[in-house]
Scaffold this active site. Structure first.
Site, PDB file in Angstrom:
ATOM      1  N   TYR A 195      -7.835  -6.816  -1.647  1.00  0.00           N
ATOM      2  CA  TYR A 195      -8.499  -6.860  -0.532  1.00  0.00           C
ATOM      3  C   TYR A 195      -7.814  -6.345   0.921  1.00  0.00           C
ATOM      4  O   TYR A 195      -6.500  -6.192   0.487  1.00  0.00           O
ATOM      5  CB  TYR A 195      -9.262  -8.405  -0.487  1.00  0.00           C
ATOM      6  CG  TYR A 195      -8.098  -9.524  -0.252  1.00  0.00           C
ATOM      7  CD1 TYR A 195      -6.903  -9.493   0.006  1.00  0.00           C
ATOM      8  CD2 TYR A 195      -8.656 -10.895  -1.026  1.00  0.00           C
ATOM      9  CE1 TYR A 195      -6.127 -10.884   0.059  1.00  0.00           C
ATOM     10  CE2 TYR A 195      -7.926 -11.992  -0.960  1.00  0.00           C
ATOM     11  CZ  TYR A 195      -6.708 -11.942  -0.559  1.00  0.00           C
ATOM     12  OH  TYR A 195      -5.842 -12.921  -0.450  1.00  0.00           O
ATOM     13  N   GLU A 196      -8.465  -6.636   1.884  1.00  0.00           N
ATOM     14  CA  GLU A 196      -7.794  -6.392   3.252  1.00  0.00           C
ATOM     15  C   GLU A 196      -7.473  -4.825   3.171  1.00  0.00           C
ATOM     16  O   GLU A 196      -6.679  -4.346   3.658  1.00  0.00           O
ATOM     17  CB  GLU A 196      -6.499  -6.973   3.239  1.00  0.00           C
ATOM     18  CG  GLU A 196      -6.441  -7.547   4.888  1.00  0.00           C
ATOM     19  CD  GLU A 196      -7.644  -7.937   5.605  1.00  0.00           C
ATOM     20  OE1 GLU A 196      -8.153  -8.837   5.039  1.00  0.00           O
ATOM     21  OE2 GLU A 196      -8.103  -7.184   6.457  1.00  0.00           O
ATOM     22  N   GLY A 197      -8.316  -4.069   2.458  1.00  0.00           N
ATOM     23  CA  GLY A 197      -8.044  -2.498   2.200  1.00  0.00           C
ATOM     24  C   GLY A 197      -7.066  -2.445   1.096  1.00  0.00           C
ATOM     25  O   GLY A 197      -5.967  -2.861   0.980  1.00  0.00           O
ATOM     26  N   GLN A 214      -4.442   1.809   1.947  1.00  0.00           N
ATOM     27  CA  GLN A 214      -3.289   1.551   2.990  1.00  0.00           C
ATOM     28  C   GLN A 214      -2.601   2.645   2.804  1.00  0.00           C
ATOM     29  O   GLN A 214      -2.080   3.392   3.909  1.00  0.00           O
ATOM     30  CB  GLN A 214      -2.202   0.274   2.590  1.00  0.00           C
ATOM     31  CG  GLN A 214      -2.863  -0.995   2.386  1.00  0.00           C
ATOM     32  CD  GLN A 214      -3.462  -1.430   3.701  1.00  0.00           C
ATOM     33  OE1 GLN A 214      -2.827  -1.242   4.583  1.00  0.00           O
ATOM     34  NE2 GLN A 214      -4.570  -2.071   3.617  1.00  0.00           N
ATOM     35  N   MET A 242     -14.243 -13.551   7.765  1.00  0.00           N
ATOM     36  CA  MET A 242     -14.141 -11.996   8.172  1.00  0.00           C
ATOM     37  C   MET A 242     -15.106 -11.328   7.517  1.00  0.00           C
ATOM     38  O   MET A 242     -15.018 -11.310   6.237  1.00  0.00           O
ATOM     39  CB  MET A 242     -12.887 -11.490   8.068  1.00  0.00           C
ATOM     40  CG  MET A 242     -12.314 -10.021   8.262  1.00  0.00           C
ATOM     41  SD  MET A 242     -10.677 -10.267   8.087  1.00  0.00           S
ATOM     42  CE  MET A 242     -10.545  -8.468   7.616  1.00  0.00           C
TER      43      MET A 242
END
Ligand code: FAD
Length: 566
Positions: A425-427, A432, A161
């Site tokens: 990571y992943e926001g 969030q 990604m």
């Protein structure tokens, strides 16, 4: 201390705590019977305990390296990956028509957590592929689906990604990677991406990159972003990988932990890619992948927490120091506090993640908007609270070990180093929380209050059996409702100062709710004693957190950058 997958705990939570039987009653998931779920969990646990767990330390000691432009992964990772792929674990939830198992997301969440607990750095690879499968299933053309999905689902190819660029981290809209039409339906992708997990490996036949880029006429910001699939080797029409694409890994980051996972700087130099979804609508497709990955990353935090807990418990049961009835440090009240906190937090975070899986499954099976809204609401909580729990529990794990926790040989520190990035990571977890108080309260708090209605009704029903605990959970839910209603009326900037506190307060109350259900299901057992500890000692944190939410952003923003530097 080798990792042992907590299969019986998953069974208990699925059956008694998070409402999984409702998923099994739907037509879509009718085949996920108790027998099938038990068989899947025990088969996965065998693979995790025997094949993946021994790799955890190998990855840490022998990081993946780039040698003459080729990726060399940690010893044993190729065999470990093969065990994952051959077992069908890459594609647990994928469409059976394309070779997936089609299992519910709640079961996938459990299996992913076990893989993460066994070897976090390797598990990140199939986790990325799972997200890519989800994005392609939902947004790619039939042609792309037919070409890519079977290979990704079988695990022959892996997926990555690619969002982040040096100037575009949390602000994805700032990305500048270009995509120019080649005139034959494909695009030439040019740009640099950084921090790309598993940007290459030496054990899959091909690596497929989902890349966010801008078309020539794209407007600035997220509205002008498109999504492309860009394979390392360009497949022919039969899916046989052929010509090498114009892309390469130009470097691998030196990291605090997660050494087994190569975090790559990628360069795309007119690489051939194909559009996934509509032009300029890439964020929608990417969000499918990101939502899937957010829940998965939450599970990574919980898996690491479970590993750290098992490690610390084993040490505490053996280490003799001072006088205690048990003869070891587990007899000391403060060590018992740390271990009980670890175990109780894991149950709370795990139940939140599994219930998010249940909501996704119910949304898919029934098509009801309320379930989809529930899943969307729970996703940032599952990600942030799951990974915060990973960090906090692995930190406690170091503390339980005393000085030995700081010495690398025990392995306690690795859990902490490895899991730390999951909150980033992943926001990041801050992002969030902003998603939660922004987008997820845009309905005026409807989805939140519907969930609180259920928590209160469940607490009401528990009043007869466990009156004091039921009343503590009911009151916590009610004060959270009052703050939710207040928060939903505030303008967005005023919400952000208390966003992290709000997300954590919600997780606290959900944790109380799930502990209460677990205690009810086992009134004389360990779950009841743990539930009492959580509700009496950890749940009260919610009121301090709600006070932070109510303070809003003004007092925070009144502290100027000059004040910070003073
Ligand atoms: C090991 C590792 C693996 C990774 N894997 C991938 C991957 O596979 N693919 C990929 O695309 N990316 C990946 N990333 C990138 C990761 O997603 C980003 O690091 C993350 O999104 C944060 O971006 P940033 O590092 O630029 O931090 P920044 O965006 O600069 O953030 C710095 C701080 O500011 C805060 N902040 C930023 N903007 C705001 C705002 N508007 N409001 C409030 N606070 C804000 C953040 O929360 C954070 O605390 C990976 C990163 C690491 C370290």
């Amino acid at each position: 201390m080798p990792y042992r997958s907590p299969v019986s705990e998953f069974r208990f939570l699925l059956d008694k705590v998070v409402g999984f039987p409702a998923v099994q009653e739907t037509d879509r998931y009718a085949e996920a019977t108790d027998e099938i779920v038990s068989a899947v969990l025990s088969e996965a646990s065998r693979m995790c305990d025997e094949k993946l767990s021994p790799l955890q330390r190998e990855g840490d000691l022998h990081p993946a390296v780039l040698e003459n432009g080729r990726m060399r992964t940690s010893p044993g990772f190729a065999e470990g990956y093969r065990a994952v792929a051959e077992g069908g674990w890459v594609a647990i939830a994928a469409d059976p028509e394309q070779g997936g198992m089609g299992l519910p997301m709640a079961v996938t969440t459990a299996v992913n957590e076990m893989m993460a607990g066994a070897c976090l750095s390797l598990q990140l690879n199939p986790l990325m592929t799972q997200g890519q499968i989800d994005a392609l299933e939902n947004h790619a053309s039939e042609e792309l689906r037919a070409l890519y999905l079977p290979k990704l689902i079988s695990g022959e190819w892996s997926g990555t990604m690619n969002l982040t660029e040096p100037q575009a981290g949390s602000d994805v809209g700032a990305l500048t990677t270009k995509a120019e039409p080649n005139g034959d339906g494909s695009y030439a992708i040019t740009g640099q991406k950084i921090y790309i997990s598993w940007g290459d490996n030496d054990f899959t036949e091909n690596v497929c990159h989902l890349v966010l880029a801008r078309l020539p006429d794209a407007v600035p910001g997220t509205k002008g972003i498109s999504l492309f699939i860009v394979p390392k080797l360009i497949p022919d029409e039969n899916g046989t990988p052929g010509v090498a694409n114009s892309l390469k890994v130009v470097g691998v980051e030196h990291k605090m932990g997660l050494h087994g996972s190569p975090t790559c700087v990628m360069s795309y130099e007119g690489a051939t890619g194909w559009l996934v979804g509509e032009p300029n609508d890439g964020m929608r497709a990417m969000f499918t992948m990101m939502n899937n990955a957010r829940l998965g990353v939450g599970g990574q935090g919980i898996g690491a927490a479970e590993g750290a807990y098992q490690h610390a418990l084993a040490y505490a049961m053996e280490r003799k120091q001072g006088k205690s009835p048990e003869g070891t440090i587990v007899g000391h009240a403060d060590v018992r506090r740390m271990l009980a906190t670890m175990k109780a937090e894991i149950l709370a975070a795990r139940s939140i993640a599994l219930s998010c899986g249940v909501a996704i499954d119910m949304g898919r099976a029934t098509g009801e908007a309320e379930w989809t809204a529930r899943a969307a609401f729970l996703t940032p909580i599952a990600k942030a609270f799951g990974t915060d729990t990973g960090c906090a529990v692995s930190d406690l794990g170091v503390q339980v070990h005393g000085g030995m926790g700081y010495i690398e040989e025990t392995g306690a520190a690795q859990f902490f180093r490895d899991v730390r990035v999951t909150a980033i990571y992943e926001g990041t977890n801050g992002i969030q929380a902003m998603d939660m108080v922004g987008r997820k309260l845009a309905d005026g708090g409807e989805a939140a209050c519907r969930l609180l209605d259920e928590i209160e009704a469940s607490a009401e029903a528990a009043r007869g059996a466990l009156p004091d605990l039921a009343s503590a959970v009911w009151e916590a839910a009610e004060s959270l409702r009052e703050t939710t209603e207040w928060l939903a009326e505030q303008p967005a900037p005023a919400r952000f100062g208390g966003a992290v506190a709000y997300l954590r307060a919600f997780a606290r109350v959900l944790g109380g709710h799930f502990h209460l259900r677990a205690a009810l299901a086992e009134p004389e057992g360990a779950h009841a004693r743990l539930g009492r500890f959580y509700i009496e000692s950890l749940l009260p944190e919610h009121s301090g957190l709600l006070a932070q939410v109510r303070a809003g952003s003004d007092p925070l923003m009144a502290i100027s950058p000059d004040d910070l530097a003073a």
